[in-house]
Design an enzyme around this catalytic site. Structure first.
Site: not given
Length: 153
Positions: A45, A48, A110, A147
């Site tokens: 993941r 970002h 998180y 994404r």
């Protein structure tokens, strides 16, 4: 790089265990939202980052994760395996690109310092296999979201 690592002390007895996950007074900014994800082994993941400065406090609640952070200005990197075998939380300033790899099936928590706004998301991506970080992952063929796939192309 101003990534911080906080040891998590586990208190165990016959009933199970207890861990203090986060203390607001130790955070650079107050958190406003807490997220929980389940990832299967091999998922990445990220990476970002947040232009408006959302910070993240990562903790792997079950299993093992590899946290990878990239300072987008200096190119400096940080990587740490966290979870069952290394119970720590990692505080990441949002202007750094950050992500994690599921080294096992895992539960990942998180805390973030901004609430997610779907009408104006502060979510930006850098490819997981960017040459500055590609060597830090344990896999060369991760499972990715659309994404994160788009960021790689």
């Amino acid at each position: 790089m101003n990534v911080e690592v906080f040891p998590l002390q586990r208190f165990e007895d016959e009933r199970g265990w207890f861990v203090e996950l986060a203390r607001a007074s130790k955070m650079a900014k107050p958190w406003k939202q807490t997220n929980l994800s389940f990832s299967r082994k091999g998922v990445i993941r990220g990476l970002h980052y947040h232009e408006r400065g959302q910070d993240d406090l990562f903790a792997c609640l079950r299993g093992m994760a590899r946290v990878v952070v990239l300072d987008r200005e200096s190119g400096e990197t940080f990587s740490l395996d966290i979870g069952d075998d290394n119970p720590v939380a990692v505080y990441i300033p949002g202007h750094h690109a950050h992500g994690f790899e599921a080294l096992t099936d895992l539960l990942f928590c998180y805390h973030v310092t901004e609430e997610y706004d779907p009408s104006d998301p502060d979510e930006h991506a850098i490819a997981w296999n960017d040459p500055r970080v590609a060597h830090l992952w344990s896999t060369t063929s991760p499972t990715l979201s659309q994404r994160d796939l788009d960021a790689s192309s």
